[in-house]
Design a protein around this motif. Sequence first.
Motif, mmCIF file in Angstrom:
data_model
loop_
_atom_site.group_PDB
_atom_site.id
_atom_site.type_symbol
_atom_site.label_atom_id
_atom_site.label_comp_id
_atom_site.label_asym_id
_atom_site.label_seq_id
_atom_site.Cartn_x
_atom_site.Cartn_y
_atom_site.Cartn_z
ATOM 1 N N CYS B 76 0.840 -1.197 0.000
ATOM 2 C CA CYS B 76 0.000 0.000 0.000
ATOM 3 C C CYS B 76 0.873 1.244 0.000
ATOM 4 C CB CYS B 76 -0.920 -0.002 1.209
ATOM 5 S SG CYS B 76 -2.120 1.338 1.155
ATOM 6 N N ILE B 78 -0.289 4.348 1.119
ATOM 7 C CA ILE B 78 -0.647 5.358 2.107
ATOM 8 C C ILE B 78 -0.792 4.678 3.463
ATOM 9 C CG2 ILE B 78 -1.960 6.601 0.329
ATOM 10 C CD1 ILE B 78 -4.503 6.053 1.750
ATOM 11 N N GLN B 79 -0.925 5.477 4.492
ATOM 12 C CA GLN B 79 -1.237 4.920 5.800
ATOM 13 C C GLN B 79 -2.507 5.581 6.297
ATOM 14 O OE1 GLN B 79 0.385 2.354 7.592
ATOM 15 N NE2 GLN B 79 -1.580 2.539 8.645
ATOM 16 N N CYS B 80 -3.462 4.750 6.695
ATOM 17 C CA CYS B 80 -4.697 5.275 7.279
ATOM 18 C C CYS B 80 -4.648 5.007 8.780
ATOM 19 C CB CYS B 80 -5.924 4.548 6.717
ATOM 20 S SG CYS B 80 -6.037 4.583 4.919
ATOM 21 N N TYR B 82 -6.905 4.039 10.604
ATOM 22 C CA TYR B 82 -7.746 2.919 11.038
ATOM 23 C C TYR B 82 -7.209 1.584 10.546
ATOM 24 C CZ TYR B 82 -9.587 4.294 6.485
ATOM 25 O OH TYR B 82 -9.679 4.683 5.184
ATOM 26 N N CYS B 83 -6.022 1.595 9.994
ATOM 27 C CA CYS B 83 -5.474 0.361 9.424
ATOM 28 C C CYS B 83 -4.135 0.055 10.059
ATOM 29 C CB CYS B 83 -5.311 0.544 7.922
ATOM 30 S SG CYS B 83 -4.568 -0.871 7.084
ATOM 31 N N ARG B 85 -1.225 -2.734 9.198
ATOM 32 C CA ARG B 85 -0.892 -3.883 8.359
ATOM 33 C C ARG B 85 0.124 -4.793 9.022
ATOM 34 N NH1 ARG B 85 0.683 -0.764 3.642
ATOM 35 N NH2 ARG B 85 0.248 1.047 4.924
ATOM 36 N N PRO B 129 -4.935 -7.099 0.736
ATOM 37 C CA PRO B 129 -4.917 -6.310 1.972
ATOM 38 C C PRO B 129 -4.224 -4.949 1.866
ATOM 39 C CG PRO B 129 -3.379 -8.151 2.110
ATOM 40 C CD PRO B 129 -4.131 -8.317 0.843
ATOM 41 N N GLY B 130 -3.594 -4.653 0.763
ATOM 42 C CA GLY B 130 -3.028 -3.318 0.572
ATOM 43 C C GLY B 130 -3.906 -2.557 -0.400
ATOM 44 N N ASN B 160 -7.513 3.182 -2.592
ATOM 45 C CA ASN B 160 -7.522 4.457 -1.883
ATOM 46 C C ASN B 160 -7.461 5.627 -2.865
ATOM 47 O OD1 ASN B 160 -4.741 5.015 -2.599
ATOM 48 N ND2 ASN B 160 -4.115 3.598 -0.988
#
Lengths: 64, 493
Positions: B76, B78-80, B82-83, B85, B129-130, B160
Amino acid sequence: MAFKIIASQCTQCGACEFECPSGAIELKRDNYVIDPDKCTECEGAFETQQCAAVCPVPKTCVPA
Amino acid sequence: MTASMISLDSLASAKTSHRRLTIAKSSNCKSSSCGSTAKPNDIDAAVWEKIKDHPCYSEEAHHYFARMHVAVAPACNIQCNYCNRKYDCANESRPGVVSEKLTPDQALRKVIAVANEVPQLSVLGIAGPGDACYDWQRTKATFEKVIAEIPDIKLCISTNGLALPDHVDELASMNVDHVTITINMVDPQIGAKIYPWIFYNHRRYTGIEAAEILHERQMLGLEMLAARGILTKINSVMIPGVNDEHLIEVNRWVKERGAFLHNVMPLISEPAHGTYYGLTGQRAPRPIELKALQDRLENGAKLMRHCRQCRADAVGLLGEDRGKEFMLDQIPGELSYDDRNRAAYREVVAQERSIHAAAKSEAIEMVKAAGPDGSLQIAVATKGGGRINEHFGHAKEFQIYEASPRGIAFVGHRKIEQYCRGGWGDDATLDAVIVALEGIDIVLCAKIGDCPKKRLADAGIRAMHAYSYDYIETAISAVYAAEFGVGPLTATA
Ligand code: SF4
Ligand code: SF4
Ligand code: SF4
Ligand code: SF4
């Protein structure tokens, strides 16, 4: 002059693998590893080390 | 009633396609042209063709069709908040969580295994998952392999949006006609509270600058998809105190840019998940807060209310997850696709669907005609097929309907912990179920014991199994009629 991956932290997402400009990162058995002979620390290619910049887990791609 | 009911039930369990077809042909549908009448009036025919077998894009279709996700895209950009990894817990059900990551070849094997065994399968999605667009090589390779074997499967991705504009043309050329973009903000000030960083153009950006870039890329991607006629669903995570009010603005923006559906999902944040929000104590919205927001959005972009926030490796009808049956080590090495099960199922559904559609519109007219005021919140236990066919104690979720002078509307679902395990009901679980049913007037289920029924009654919730195996709408209209004083409708299902 090379970076390394702290295996216990790595999520095996593989993002560093395809961002590395030197083809230095590979999945060996179950771990992503950086080949120190190939790693250039991204010198001359990008302003920051790509593996460290893309990795979602802090302090996982670090200077060896 | 019984003929078509048995046919759909048998579809989910029977192993032989021949038997299915025999049952289907003996069902009481006499018209040869049926199958197309399920189309809602407010959707144009070309769009209906695209969504009619897609469980996420059509609420109606989700009673009949199943999707599967293959977890081929773990990377992925970006970083959210709420996630997380880093951890992967097998007992969790939320986006981004998977039990095994697959290579495109492994994914192909899994898709074939599922297509052979789960006749309801109509959609293959890549949702992490990404990020499916960032991890594009694996997404693309998977789609190409699967389409070569199963050409009629619908493809969709979830992203995203940051890398989306780079791949819109390839998506169009592969006939991917459903794309989900997660858009939580249109104001970068708010974005900065949700996204700590993004990786774009070979560097990491943080704060407002990161949110600005992400916002621009999301809007560009959305516009590009709309221009090519690709249907888009916008997912927004409702984060109380961060973007809950702001989602009204988001809804307006995405509607203007051609979004087909807007799906507002509750934040999932438990400390054990190790996400930023989980660790900082950011709370999730309660079901009625979510519904209140959805109701305020009712006049904007069309809302999706039946999303289950599936795992990135979910398999089966929405609300059920058969992923565990299809782990790699359970799938034979050599497999070939057999289209008979899916083909036979489609034939039965085409017939069943038009009967259901007729029953449904009759029920809705009936409710509209019943009285000037009065509204009921109804929770339904169902295993699919549009019928009340699940026992109270076996339900893992309730589908929530609202009956009012405007008709009967599906308004959402509520997940619960299964109350009855191995024949014994557990009191603590029942308490939790009652809490989850806050605001509900009536529960419709196939069966319920006297004890839970009484406990529900004490909490002001009436549970009924008088309508078991009826169509959901038919039962609701009968209940509504009884409540608001008109003669009950004869069961048409
Ligand atoms: S520092 Fe640069 S060259 Fe070295 S492994 Fe990381 S991405 Fe590759
Ligand atoms: S980016 Fe980080 S987490 Fe992902 S594979 Fe590389 S080292 Fe592991
Ligand atoms: S885009 Fe998806 S995978 Fe990436 S951080 Fe956000 S939730 Fe996680
Ligand atoms: S997460 Fe929502 S949109 Fe995605 S497959 Fe599940 S129900 Fe459909």
